[in-house]
Design a protein around this motif. Structure first.
Motif, PDB file in Angstrom:
ATOM      1  N   ILE A 181      -1.547   6.172   9.998  1.00 19.93           N
ATOM      2  CA  ILE A 181      -1.604   4.988  10.845  1.00 19.93           C
ATOM      3  C   ILE A 181      -2.560   5.229  12.013  1.00 19.93           C
ATOM      4  O   ILE A 181      -3.391   4.373  12.351  1.00 19.93           O
ATOM      5  CB  ILE A 181      -0.201   4.622  11.362  1.00 19.93           C
ATOM      6  N   LYS A 182      -2.448   6.392  12.622  1.00 21.13           N
ATOM      7  CA  LYS A 182      -3.363   6.740  13.720  1.00 21.13           C
ATOM      8  C   LYS A 182      -4.803   6.771  13.226  1.00 21.13           C
ATOM      9  O   LYS A 182      -5.715   6.256  13.892  1.00 21.13           O
ATOM     10  CB  LYS A 182      -2.976   8.093  14.302  1.00 21.13           C
ATOM     11  N   ARG A 183      -5.016   7.355  12.051  1.00 20.02           N
ATOM     12  CA  ARG A 183      -6.367   7.429  11.493  1.00 20.02           C
ATOM     13  C   ARG A 183      -6.903   6.028  11.206  1.00 20.02           C
ATOM     14  O   ARG A 183      -8.076   5.745  11.425  1.00 20.02           O
ATOM     15  CB  ARG A 183      -6.340   8.271  10.211  1.00 20.02           C
ATOM     16  N   LYS A 184      -6.032   5.146  10.729  1.00 19.90           N
ATOM     17  CA  LYS A 184      -6.446   3.764  10.459  1.00 19.90           C
ATOM     18  C   LYS A 184      -6.967   3.108  11.724  1.00 19.90           C
ATOM     19  O   LYS A 184      -7.988   2.421  11.717  1.00 19.90           O
ATOM     20  CB  LYS A 184      -5.264   2.972   9.897  1.00 19.90           C
ATOM     21  N   MET A 185      -6.266   3.339  12.846  1.00 22.19           N
ATOM     22  CA  MET A 185      -6.703   2.761  14.114  1.00 22.19           C
ATOM     23  C   MET A 185      -8.010   3.374  14.599  1.00 22.19           C
ATOM     24  O   MET A 185      -8.869   2.691  15.149  1.00 22.19           O
ATOM     25  CB  MET A 185      -5.618   2.941  15.180  1.00 22.19           C
ATOM     26  N   GLN A 186      -8.176   4.664  14.388  1.00 26.08           N
ATOM     27  CA  GLN A 186      -9.421   5.306  14.787  1.00 26.08           C
ATOM     28  C   GLN A 186     -10.610   4.690  14.057  1.00 26.08           C
ATOM     29  O   GLN A 186     -11.644   4.400  14.657  1.00 26.08           O
ATOM     30  CB  GLN A 186      -9.344   6.806  14.521  1.00 26.08           C
ATOM     31  N   LEU A 187     -10.449   4.476  12.757  1.00 29.74           N
ATOM     32  CA  LEU A 187     -11.525   3.893  11.964  1.00 29.74           C
ATOM     33  C   LEU A 187     -11.796   2.445  12.355  1.00 29.74           C
ATOM     34  O   LEU A 187     -12.920   1.958  12.229  1.00 29.74           O
ATOM     35  CB  LEU A 187     -11.183   3.981  10.475  1.00 29.74           C
ATOM     36  N   VAL A 238       0.855  -1.188   0.000  1.00 39.15           N
ATOM     37  CA  VAL A 238       0.000   0.000   0.000  1.00 39.15           C
ATOM     38  C   VAL A 238       0.888   1.234   0.000  1.00 39.15           C
ATOM     39  O   VAL A 238       1.484   1.556   1.032  1.00 39.15           O
ATOM     40  CB  VAL A 238      -0.933   0.048   1.233  1.00 39.15           C
ATOM     41  N   PRO A 239       1.017   1.944  -1.118  1.00 37.94           N
ATOM     42  CA  PRO A 239       1.787   3.192  -1.097  1.00 37.94           C
ATOM     43  C   PRO A 239       1.249   4.126  -0.027  1.00 37.94           C
ATOM     44  O   PRO A 239       0.030   4.267   0.144  1.00 37.94           O
ATOM     45  CB  PRO A 239       1.579   3.764  -2.507  1.00 37.94           C
ATOM     46  N   MET A 240       2.131   4.764   0.730  1.00 42.51           N
ATOM     47  CA  MET A 240       1.679   5.617   1.832  1.00 42.51           C
ATOM     48  C   MET A 240       0.754   6.715   1.340  1.00 42.51           C
ATOM     49  O   MET A 240      -0.205   7.083   2.027  1.00 42.51           O
ATOM     50  CB  MET A 240       2.884   6.215   2.559  1.00 42.51           C
ATOM     51  N   GLN A 241       0.989   7.255   0.138  1.00 39.03           N
ATOM     52  CA  GLN A 241       0.111   8.312  -0.348  1.00 39.03           C
ATOM     53  C   GLN A 241      -1.296   7.772  -0.574  1.00 39.03           C
ATOM     54  O   GLN A 241      -2.295   8.449  -0.287  1.00 39.03           O
ATOM     55  CB  GLN A 241       0.655   8.912  -1.644  1.00 39.03           C
ATOM     56  N   ARG A 242      -1.378   6.538  -1.081  1.00 39.53           N
ATOM     57  CA  ARG A 242      -2.698   5.938  -1.284  1.00 39.53           C
ATOM     58  C   ARG A 242      -3.405   5.744   0.049  1.00 39.53           C
ATOM     59  O   ARG A 242      -4.608   5.984   0.161  1.00 39.53           O
ATOM     60  CB  ARG A 242      -2.552   4.597  -2.008  1.00 39.53           C
ATOM     61  N   MET A 243      -2.643   5.328   1.073  1.00 36.10           N
ATOM     62  CA  MET A 243      -3.259   5.167   2.382  1.00 36.10           C
ATOM     63  C   MET A 243      -3.758   6.510   2.896  1.00 36.10           C
ATOM     64  O   MET A 243      -4.862   6.618   3.442  1.00 36.10           O
ATOM     65  CB  MET A 243      -2.268   4.553   3.380  1.00 36.10           C
ATOM     66  N   ARG A 244      -2.954   7.553   2.712  1.00 32.92           N
ATOM     67  CA  ARG A 244      -3.376   8.882   3.160  1.00 32.92           C
ATOM     68  C   ARG A 244      -4.653   9.320   2.445  1.00 32.92           C
ATOM     69  O   ARG A 244      -5.558   9.893   3.047  1.00 32.92           O
ATOM     70  CB  ARG A 244      -2.259   9.897   2.915  1.00 32.92           C
ATOM     71  N   ASP A 245      -4.715   9.059   1.131  1.00 32.58           N
ATOM     72  CA  ASP A 245      -5.895   9.437   0.365  1.00 32.58           C
ATOM     73  C   ASP A 245      -7.136   8.710   0.866  1.00 32.58           C
ATOM     74  O   ASP A 245      -8.220   9.300   0.984  1.00 32.58           O
ATOM     75  CB  ASP A 245      -5.682   9.132  -1.118  1.00 32.58           C
ATOM     76  N   ARG A 246      -6.984   7.433   1.183  1.00 38.54           N
ATOM     77  CA  ARG A 246      -8.134   6.654   1.655  1.00 38.54           C
ATOM     78  C   ARG A 246      -8.545   7.059   3.056  1.00 38.54           C
ATOM     79  O   ARG A 246      -9.695   6.897   3.437  1.00 38.54           O
ATOM     80  CB  ARG A 246      -7.804   5.154   1.634  1.00 38.54           C
ATOM     81  N   LEU A 247      -7.604   7.580   3.828  1.00 35.48           N
ATOM     82  CA  LEU A 247      -7.893   7.932   5.214  1.00 35.48           C
ATOM     83  C   LEU A 247      -8.003   9.442   5.382  1.00 35.48           C
ATOM     84  O   LEU A 247      -7.470  10.031   6.311  1.00 35.48           O
ATOM     85  CB  LEU A 247      -6.806   7.371   6.123  1.00 35.48           C
ATOM     86  N   THR A 248      -8.693  10.076   4.409  1.00 34.65           N
ATOM     87  CA  THR A 248      -9.060  11.500   4.408  1.00 34.65           C
ATOM     88  C   THR A 248      -7.915  12.423   4.042  1.00 34.65           C
ATOM     89  O   THR A 248      -8.136  13.622   3.875  1.00 34.65           O
ATOM     90  CB  THR A 248      -9.657  11.968   5.760  1.00 34.65           C
ATOM     91  N   GLY A 249      -6.687  11.933   3.904  1.00 36.95           N
ATOM     92  CA  GLY A 249      -5.592  12.757   3.432  1.00 36.95           C
ATOM     93  C   GLY A 249      -5.004  13.698   4.456  1.00 36.95           C
ATOM     94  O   GLY A 249      -4.170  14.532   4.121  1.00 36.95           O
ATOM     95  N   THR A 250      -5.414  13.598   5.706  1.00 30.43           N
ATOM     96  CA  THR A 250      -4.909  14.510   6.722  1.00 30.43           C
ATOM     97  C   THR A 250      -4.371  13.737   7.912  1.00 30.43           C
ATOM     98  O   THR A 250      -4.836  12.648   8.227  1.00 30.43           O
ATOM     99  CB  THR A 250      -6.014  15.457   7.219  1.00 30.43           C
ATOM    100  N   GLY A 251      -3.381  14.324   8.577  1.00 28.45           N
ATOM    101  CA  GLY A 251      -2.887  13.746   9.816  1.00 28.45           C
ATOM    102  C   GLY A 251      -2.085  12.483   9.607  1.00 28.45           C
ATOM    103  O   GLY A 251      -1.650  12.143   8.513  1.00 28.45           O
ATOM    104  N   ASN A 252      -1.874  11.747  10.694  1.00 27.84           N
ATOM    105  CA  ASN A 252      -1.115  10.503  10.690  1.00 27.84           C
ATOM    106  C   ASN A 252      -1.990   9.383  10.138  1.00 27.84           C
ATOM    107  O   ASN A 252      -2.995   9.031  10.758  1.00 27.84           O
ATOM    108  CB  ASN A 252      -0.676  10.196  12.132  1.00 27.84           C
TER     109      ASN A 252
END
Length: 228
Positions: free
Chosen positions: A146-152, A130-144
């Motif tokens: 990994i942290k956002r992934k755990m929140q969800l 998973v390219p980190m940019q793709r992960m950021r895009d899927r997780l609203t594109g803001t903040g950390n």
């Protein structure tokens, strides 16, 4: 400190085989088998968040319970069992919950995650995909991300205090339902029970943890195997 009157190990955990797996590695691991009575153990709390073997978890501020510790936390479950893509991450969260734990990650700088995402780990079945940019895009594109992934996922993202590593060895803890509670910060810590419950082979769960330490701290090639 709490020690159960009857301590058990996963059914497939053989301390002598575990020792042989480490000693067969090219890094010439020095391995000691240690009784639990010679360590400080506390009972794992049901539903506690999965922690990392990083020494900084020994100094976790505001701790109210003890969780199992494995190098890489929920990301290790993805790497070892479910896959290094978004589907794999989601499945890993479910697998962690099946073990009676809450998914967990941490920052700053998880050695396992950095080694995995840069393709340096060879002892895991699944590569990070998973390219980190793709992960950021899927997780609203803001903040950390990994942290956002755990929140969800309804998990926990720990923020650790860096005091400098004093680790002298790697502890493989074979006790079911128990984890180190010394707070000493002198070892990387790997609880075997949750990965055994997920039916990950003994060799795989030993070898990947050893490889993380070999790459992150090559001067530490000493291990203790903690048994009842």
């Amino acid at each position: 400190m709490l020690i159960r009157s009857e301590l058990t190990m996963p059914e497939d955990f053989d301390p002598l085989l575990a020792r042989d797996i480490l000693q067969a590695r090219k890094h010439n691991w020095q391995v000691e088998i240690v009784k639990a009575s010679n360590t400080e153990q506390g009972q794992v709390h049901p539903g506690a968040a999965l922690e990392c073997g990083d020494v900084r978890f020994d100094w976790l501020e505001g701790r109210t319970c003890w969780g199992y510790r494995i190098l890489g936390q929920v990301n290790a479950v993805a790497a070892l069992k479910t896959g290094g893509n978004i589907v794999g991450f989601n499945q890993a969260n479910a697998e962690v919950r099946r073990c009676g734990c809450t998914p967990g990650t941490h920052g700053p700088s998880c050695a396992f995650f950095e080694l995995w995402t840069t393709g340096r780990l060879k002892e895991v079945p699944f590569r990070y995909d998973v390219p980190m940019q793709r992960m950021r895009d899927r997780l609203t594109g803001t903040g950390n991300p990994i942290k956002r992934k755990m929140q969800l996922a309804g998990g926990v993202h720990f923020v650790l205090e860096d005091r400098g590593s004093h680790a002298r060895h790697l502890d493989f803890n074979a006790l079911v339902g128990m984890t180190d509670c010394s707070g000493s910060g002198d070892a990387y810590r790997q609880n075997d029970a949750p990965l055994a419950q997920l039916q990950i082979p003994l060799r795989t769960r030993m070898a990947y943890a050893a490889e993380v330490v070999e790459l992150a701290r090559p001067e530490i090639i000493k291990a203790r195997i903690i048994i009842p």
